[in-house]
Design an enzyme around this catalytic site. Sequence first.
Site, mmCIF file in Angstrom:
data_model
loop_
_atom_site.group_PDB
_atom_site.id
_atom_site.type_symbol
_atom_site.label_atom_id
_atom_site.label_comp_id
_atom_site.label_asym_id
_atom_site.label_seq_id
_atom_site.Cartn_x
_atom_site.Cartn_y
_atom_site.Cartn_z
ATOM 1 C CD GLU A 195 -36.035 49.985 -4.094
ATOM 2 O OE1 GLU A 195 -35.661 48.851 -3.771
ATOM 3 O OE2 GLU A 195 -36.266 50.326 -5.267
ATOM 4 C CG ASP A 214 -34.062 49.608 -10.265
ATOM 5 O OD1 ASP A 214 -33.111 48.818 -10.205
ATOM 6 O OD2 ASP A 214 -35.094 49.485 -9.583
ATOM 7 C CD GLU A 222 -36.279 44.267 -10.937
ATOM 8 O OE1 GLU A 222 -35.114 44.214 -10.504
ATOM 9 O OE2 GLU A 222 -37.158 45.003 -10.447
HETATM 10 C C1 GCV Z 1 -33.791 43.940 -3.855
HETATM 11 C C2 GCV Z 1 -35.148 47.267 -7.665
HETATM 12 C C3 GCV Z 1 -35.856 45.963 -7.538
HETATM 13 C C4 GCV Z 1 -35.955 45.527 -6.093
HETATM 14 C C5 GCV Z 1 -34.547 45.489 -5.513
HETATM 15 C C6 GCV Z 1 -33.941 46.871 -5.646
HETATM 16 C C7 GCV Z 1 -32.505 46.904 -5.172
HETATM 17 O O1 GCV Z 1 -35.945 48.292 -7.168
HETATM 18 O O2 GCV Z 1 -37.118 46.047 -8.110
HETATM 19 O O3 GCV Z 1 -36.549 44.259 -6.053
HETATM 20 O O4 GCV Z 1 -34.568 45.069 -4.179
HETATM 21 O O5 GCV Z 1 -33.932 47.246 -6.998
HETATM 22 O O6 GCV Z 1 -31.642 46.813 -6.029
HETATM 23 O O7 GCV Z 1 -32.269 47.017 -3.993
#
Ligand code: GCV
Length: 834
Positions: free
Chosen positions: A301, A380, A408
């Site tokens: 990411e 995720d 989340e």
């Molecule tokens: C901290 C998901 C979340 C991101 C998070 C990522 C991760 O994609 O939406 O906010 O980043 O996981 O676990 O690194």
Amino acid sequence: MRLYRNLGLLLLAPLLAQAEDGSQGWLRYAPITGATGYANLPSQVVVLGNTPTDQAAANELQRGLASMLGRTFTVSHETHADASAIVIANLAVLNKAFTVTGDKLPPESYTLGEKTVGKTHRYLVIGADARGELYGVFHLLALVGAGQPLPTKPTTESPSSPIRWVNQWDNLDGTIERGYAGRSIFYDNGHVRNDLSRVSDYGRLLASVGINGVTVNNVNSDLRTLEPEMILEFARIADQLRPWGVRMSLSIDLSSPQVVGHLPTFDPVDPTVIAWWQSKVDEIYKAIPDFGGFVIKADSEGRVGPSQYHRTPAEAANAVARALKPHGGVVLYRGFVYNNHLDYNDLKADRARAGYDNFRALDGKFESNVVIQVKNGPIDFQVREPASPLFGALQHTSQAIEFQITQEYLGQQRHMVFLIPMWKETLDTDMRAQNRSTPVKEIVEGKSFQQPLGGFVGVANVGLDANWMHHPMAMANLYGFGRLAWNPDLTTDQILDTWTRLTWGNNPTVVSTIDELQRHSWHVYEQYTGNLGIGTLTNILGYHFGPGIESAERNGWGQWFRADANGIGMDRTVATGTGYIGQYPPELAKVYEDVNTCPDDLLLFMHHVPYTHVLHDGKTVVQYVYDAHYEGAATAQTYSTRWQTLKGLVDDDRYNETLKLFTYQAGHAIVWRDAVTRWFQKESSIPDKQGRVGNYPDRIEAEDMTAEGYTPIEVKPWETASNSKAVVCNQPTGCTLTTTLNKPAGTYNIVVQYFDYWSGKSHFTLDLNGKPIGNWIADDTLPPARAENQPNGDTSTRITFPNITLKPGDTLTLHGIPDNTEPAPVDYIEITEK
Ligand code: GCV
């Protein structure tokens, strides 16, 4: 005579409805009257050690017992041979007079037990070490709080595994990525806060459930993290946590040698980079002698990583781990490494494969103080995922399972979703590695493959909200995470029931009502969001909160479910799909590969099937989706009425706070239900057998009402508004919607479905025949992770005015006054029979 034998006669205090803000969590120590079972517990607490942790343990015991039992307890460091006392000690300071179990205990363990010699009663809390002592004290207090007997015979408890950490995704500016309970308790404005009192309180809560580590900054780590002046600031956080036996750790960016150290490279095998890590780690341990280690997110990411130099995660993790090893520190290297620019048109592309594909070949190549931190599922934190196949694949590497306590994808602490049953399902999944029993919990405990480390990591993201997590019920997830990390064999009910008693009191009606509400809440949430393993179906390009179904499709993120007019689901089979199922050990792979043996709740995760595919209960996929949504949303409607039976039995503040959230959840569950069912009906062209979907006879669409100033707009995505339209008001003085009702005379509930943006506080009033029946302000304060200034599944909100008497010909008028960029948007009015 034995101590504590009259527990059967224990009368539980009728809790007075007093003000509470939730800040004590499950450590309220509410008074218990008539606790005769604890009458013989000595009033003197003697603590033999004198470290800050010994002192914290003794003070906690004194505080808790005094508050619950209503008598005075003293603390001292000395005891006379014939004095009765509660003795707190650890093996390093243990005097033979106090032993109950000999002198062997595994690290962090404790023994509770009674020792009576003549008239001298001793209740002993013996820790293997200071941490064990503290855990023993909290366990004793929890038993008293829940009205359970204290063990008289020596009883030892040991933690499942050494890594029992929470991660906080806090940014130095004070925001929290995926945090839903206010700003950071650690930072403000680029620095560690001056007032860290909440940090110490947090350490206390964590220690009480056996958590021994906190990573205090976002895994998307700020590049300043390892600057010398920041390390000194972080040391102040570590100082607050230390008395609670909680070690602080940091998330780091692998480019630090370059960004902070100004080296020309951050190639992990470069000797200057290796030397930089060594001296940086030495610098940290000077400031923080009990520093826990580093969490690393890399090549994921947008974070840089070893791939930039064609190095592997093992080469990167090991360079850092070697620097930490002499100090006793560890590296938690995240298995969450994937390409977020996948090609949707490539039918073999599959994000779920990434963990295994990136790490499997590295098994056995990591230093002994490296732990791979693996999310529970391969995507995720969706509402339902299978266990990640990586758990079964890494057999020569320590692993920790990463759960997300912060909700989340699971309602963001505006919906009640008790997560322990979901986590247990993963922990109990038997991977059948090496064709033998290897449940995930035993793998991460290091038992299955005899690994030295391993354990549990929970992304907690508590914030400055007084009650830590915003929803009073969400604290059960933090509590339960700690309990499961300590002992993954505990049952859901054991965890839930104790949390409820400690948090809300022992009144049997209170306990049974709250337990029952929480127990099935994950299933209910799953029913009205994404079913059959399809994913949560939230808007993944936005805020991950409300429905936004196709946001997951046709982009590089790879959370696809590949729906078209004929069918739905990811074909992950070996035979015709992405081959993902082949990453599981053969026995489990066989179950998933065959559409007939694959469990229904993972069907669309593993297979692409027609909407008419028949499930094991005889329903078709599409009808199951309709029915589940109507059932789930209907159950969510009952939360507030069931909660209302507790009025006066719990304190008013938490009562009202919870009621407000349940009312909100009831409305948002309907938003979810309508969006998902309408989307399935349109996509599949198969109507709901019960005729509910798209057929809302009690609704009056806002765009069909007589408008003064209001104008219709199309809502995107279309499924998030009734009839896909809303009306908005662009006149600062306000606008009006009017309709004439033709309901038979009777009593009704009137619902207004409107959109509450985060950028304004529109005013609404609802009049019946010119007389007001309600007014409200659209003042939603969901944390603006990103500004959502649109009508959609995140902002759609409902308010209900119950028990309104109507007759044919009544006139209903809604006035909206916009505020800032929120144009008082309205979706519909619904009039339902009481
Ligand atoms: C901290 C998901 C979340 C991101 C998070 C990522 C991760 O994609 O939406 O906010 O980043 O996981 O676990 O690194």
